[in-house]
Design a protein around this motif. Structure first.
Motif, PDB file in Angstrom:
ATOM      1  N   GLU A 182       1.481  -9.112 -10.203  1.00 26.86           N
ATOM      2  CA  GLU A 182       0.639  -9.089  -9.248  1.00 26.86           C
ATOM      3  C   GLU A 182       0.186  -7.081  -8.982  1.00 26.86           C
ATOM      4  N   ARG A 183       0.815  -6.864  -9.388  1.00 28.23           N
ATOM      5  CA  ARG A 183       0.045  -5.004  -9.776  1.00 28.23           C
ATOM      6  C   ARG A 183      -1.035  -4.592 -10.484  1.00 28.23           C
ATOM      7  N   MET A 184      -1.036  -5.742 -12.438  1.00 31.79           N
ATOM      8  CA  MET A 184      -1.904  -5.537 -12.942  1.00 31.79           C
ATOM      9  C   MET A 184      -3.472  -6.623 -13.355  1.00 31.79           C
ATOM     10  N   GLY A 185      -4.979  -6.133 -13.556  1.00 27.41           N
ATOM     11  CA  GLY A 185      -5.588  -7.118 -13.887  1.00 27.41           C
ATOM     12  C   GLY A 185      -5.219  -8.258 -15.052  1.00 27.41           C
ATOM     13  N   GLN A 186      -5.900  -9.105 -14.792  1.00 27.58           N
ATOM     14  CA  GLN A 186      -6.115 -10.298 -15.498  1.00 27.58           C
ATOM     15  C   GLN A 186      -6.023  -9.061 -17.131  1.00 27.58           C
ATOM     16  N   ALA A 187      -6.828  -8.122 -17.233  1.00 30.35           N
ATOM     17  CA  ALA A 187      -7.008  -8.030 -19.177  1.00 30.35           C
ATOM     18  C   ALA A 187      -5.629  -7.243 -19.476  1.00 30.35           C
ATOM     19  N   ALA A 211       4.807  -0.346  -3.072  1.00 28.38           N
ATOM     20  CA  ALA A 211       3.820  -0.311  -3.670  1.00 28.38           C
ATOM     21  C   ALA A 211       4.375  -0.370  -5.042  1.00 28.38           C
ATOM     22  N   HIS A 212       3.654   0.301  -5.838  1.00 29.15           N
ATOM     23  CA  HIS A 212       4.908   0.880  -6.803  1.00 29.15           C
ATOM     24  C   HIS A 212       5.932   2.459  -6.678  1.00 29.15           C
ATOM     25  N   VAL A 213       5.369   2.341  -6.009  1.00 30.81           N
ATOM     26  CA  VAL A 213       5.942   4.140  -5.605  1.00 30.81           C
ATOM     27  C   VAL A 213       7.895   3.938  -5.150  1.00 30.81           C
ATOM     28  N   SER A 214       8.336   3.396  -4.472  1.00 34.66           N
ATOM     29  CA  SER A 214       9.520   3.782  -4.293  1.00 34.66           C
ATOM     30  C   SER A 214      10.453   2.518  -3.668  1.00 34.66           C
ATOM     31  N   HIS A 215      11.367   2.036  -3.786  1.00 35.67           N
ATOM     32  CA  HIS A 215      12.053   0.886  -3.649  1.00 35.67           C
ATOM     33  C   HIS A 215      14.044   1.615  -3.652  1.00 35.67           C
ATOM     34  N   PRO A 216      14.100   2.717  -1.883  1.00 39.72           N
ATOM     35  CA  PRO A 216      14.945   3.368  -2.043  1.00 39.72           C
ATOM     36  C   PRO A 216      16.865   2.623  -2.006  1.00 39.72           C
ATOM     37  N   THR A 217      16.711   1.832  -1.397  1.00 36.63           N
ATOM     38  CA  THR A 217      18.056   0.702  -1.028  1.00 36.63           C
ATOM     39  C   THR A 217      18.533   0.226  -2.768  1.00 36.63           C
ATOM     40  N   GLN A 218      17.378  -0.629  -3.653  1.00 38.24           N
ATOM     41  CA  GLN A 218      17.317  -1.154  -4.995  1.00 38.24           C
ATOM     42  C   GLN A 218      18.286   0.352  -5.499  1.00 38.24           C
ATOM     43  N   GLY A 219      17.624   1.788  -5.471  1.00 40.07           N
ATOM     44  CA  GLY A 219      17.529   2.291  -6.001  1.00 40.07           C
ATOM     45  C   GLY A 219      19.397   3.059  -5.792  1.00 40.07           C
ATOM     46  N   LEU A 220      19.958   3.118  -4.831  1.00 31.21           N
ATOM     47  CA  LEU A 220      20.533   2.849  -4.577  1.00 31.21           C
ATOM     48  C   LEU A 220      21.826   1.661  -5.102  1.00 31.21           C
ATOM     49  N   LEU A 221      21.748   0.289  -4.642  1.00 26.47           N
ATOM     50  CA  LEU A 221      22.201  -0.505  -5.326  1.00 26.47           C
ATOM     51  C   LEU A 221      22.855  -0.297  -6.474  1.00 26.47           C
ATOM     52  N   ASP A 222      21.897  -0.561  -7.472  1.00 27.32           N
ATOM     53  CA  ASP A 222      21.505  -0.098  -8.596  1.00 27.32           C
ATOM     54  C   ASP A 222      22.423   0.986  -8.823  1.00 27.32           C
ATOM     55  N   ALA A 223      23.153   2.273  -8.566  1.00 23.17           N
ATOM     56  CA  ALA A 223      23.399   3.446  -8.461  1.00 23.17           C
ATOM     57  C   ALA A 223      25.186   2.667  -8.575  1.00 23.17           C
ATOM     58  N   LEU A 224      25.411   1.855  -7.493  1.00 26.25           N
ATOM     59  CA  LEU A 224      27.117   1.697  -6.744  1.00 26.25           C
ATOM     60  C   LEU A 224      27.242   0.177  -8.048  1.00 26.25           C
ATOM     61  N   GLU A 252       0.776  -0.759  -0.594  1.00 30.77           N
ATOM     62  CA  GLU A 252       0.221   0.008   0.315  1.00 30.77           C
ATOM     63  C   GLU A 252       0.838   1.392   0.060  1.00 30.77           C
ATOM     64  N   ALA A 253       0.046   2.127  -0.817  1.00 30.48           N
ATOM     65  CA  ALA A 253       1.313   3.774  -1.126  1.00 30.48           C
ATOM     66  C   ALA A 253       0.943   4.565   0.727  1.00 30.48           C
ATOM     67  N   GLY A 254       2.171   4.697   0.689  1.00 29.76           N
ATOM     68  CA  GLY A 254       2.192   5.696   1.956  1.00 29.76           C
ATOM     69  C   GLY A 254       2.701   4.895   3.293  1.00 29.76           C
ATOM     70  N   VAL A 255       2.491   3.720   3.699  1.00 29.27           N
ATOM     71  CA  VAL A 255       2.933   3.127   4.529  1.00 29.27           C
ATOM     72  C   VAL A 255       3.943   3.399   5.349  1.00 29.27           C
ATOM     73  N   PRO A 256       5.130   3.059   5.125  1.00 24.42           N
ATOM     74  CA  PRO A 256       6.293   3.666   5.721  1.00 24.42           C
ATOM     75  C   PRO A 256       6.043   5.046   5.749  1.00 24.42           C
TER      76      PRO A 256
END
Ligand code: NCD
Length: 324
Positions: free
Chosen positions: A236-241, A140-153, A117-121
């Motif tokens: 998991e974030r898409m409808g079947q269609a 949610a689909h909003v943010s994954h900050p440690t992944q952004g850092l590890l990708d930059a590293l 759910e967006a906004g929980v953290p």
């Protein structure tokens, strides 16, 4: 949005990379690099978080992120508790905040949260006691900050810089928190040729990813790219269609050796995992010489050590408290 920095400029919470300065990101990457060791040698260990307690609260599945937060905390000397929230209090109707207050009463100093759910953290960060830190492990689909850092590293280790690079992020951008955190990290660190490559149905809204070029074919999107970041179809974030047919998707957007040949010969291939082999990426590429996918995993522990240490000690560079 709750302030992420303390008055002295150190990180207290990490909920998003959006708005963090280049200096802050550079400092965290520098510190992370200090925690990287070659495989086959012992990982760095320190006691800088001795006596502190880190709780992992994951309400969505996770393998790498949860395990690497746990190892990172343990390698700094902290105690760790793992809560499978969906199996315990949430099904009993307890709100996330009640769980958080319980953990706080148990002397937990940091809460690592993954939630669909967006906004929980952010809402947890707004309600914890002043000595407690909240670190997002995927929102949610909003943010994954440690992944952004590890990708930059990972990119910096191979290319020394982000400035001047052409970076293509390919796939289900619309539903990807990884793409959003990568966008903030890469742009802040100086990347000016950032391309998003996706079928029209998986493109983000027009007001997102400002400053990126948009491509609906791999041919134009990968042309002379230095970095190719592949993303998973987030079923998991898409409808079947909305679900694309796997074979048709691979035929147009799957990364094969032939398609990768359109990028620079020394281009690196990345993927945050879990991978759908044969859907967004061919096994030859995922396991091939240009792949740095396993470096990303290794770097994840280093980044989480740097973030936990700064958040819990309040010191930008604990110096002697660092790795032995
Ligand atoms: C990602 C996630 O959960 O956001 N995985 C990860 O943390 N490395 C990406 C994904 O699920 O596709």
């Amino acid at each position: 949005m709750t302030a992420q920095l303390r008055p002295n400029g150190t990180l207290r919470h990490l909920i998003t990379l959006e708005g963090l300065s280049r200096d802050t990101l550079e400092r965290l990457l520098e510190r992370s690099q200090g925690f990287v060791r070659p495989l086959g040698t012992p990982p760095p260990l320190s006691h800088s978080l001795a006596g502190r307690t880190v709780a992992n609260l994951f309400t969505e599945p996770s393998t790498r992120t949860r395990v690497s937060f746990e190892l990172a905390a343990k390698r700094l000397g902290a105690h760790v508790v793992n809560l499978e929230v969906q199996l315990s209090s949430r099904v009993k109707g307890e709100s996330m905040l009640d769980t958080v207050y319980t953990l706080q009463a148990l002397y937990v100093d940091a809460m690592v949260i993954r939630d669909a759910e967006a906004g929980v953290p952010d809402s947890v960060a707004a309600n914890v006691a002043p000595h407690v830190s909240v670190l997002s492990a995927g929102e949610a689909h909003v943010s994954h900050p440690t992944q952004g850092l590890l990708d930059a590293l990972t990119i910096r280790q191979r290319k020394n810089r982000l400035e001047g690079l052409s970076i293509a992020i390919v796939g289900d951008i619309r539903h990807s928190r990884v793409a959003r955190s990568d966008y903030h990290a890469f742009r802040t660190l100086g990347c000016t040729d950032l391309r998003i490559v996706a079928p029209p149905a998986l493109m983000p809204a027009p007001d997102e990813f400002a400053g990126c070029s948009r491509h609906t074919t791999l041919k134009t999107g990968l042309k002379d790219a230095d970095v190719v970041m592949m993303l998973r179809i987030q079923k998991e974030r898409m409808g079947q269609a909305d679900l694309p047919d796997a074979d048709r998707y691979f035929a147009k957007f799957g990364l094969t050796p032939e398609r990768l040949a359109g990028a620079r010969p020394d281009a690196i291939v990345m993927h945050p995992q879990p991978m759908n082999r044969g859907i967004e990426i061919a096994s030859d590429v995922a396991d091939g010489p240009q792949s740095v996918i396993r470096d990303q995993v290794r770097n994840g522990v280093a980044v989480r050590m740097a973030v936990l240490e700064e958040a819990l000690t309040g010191a930008a560079s604990p110096g002697a408290a660092g790795a032995a």
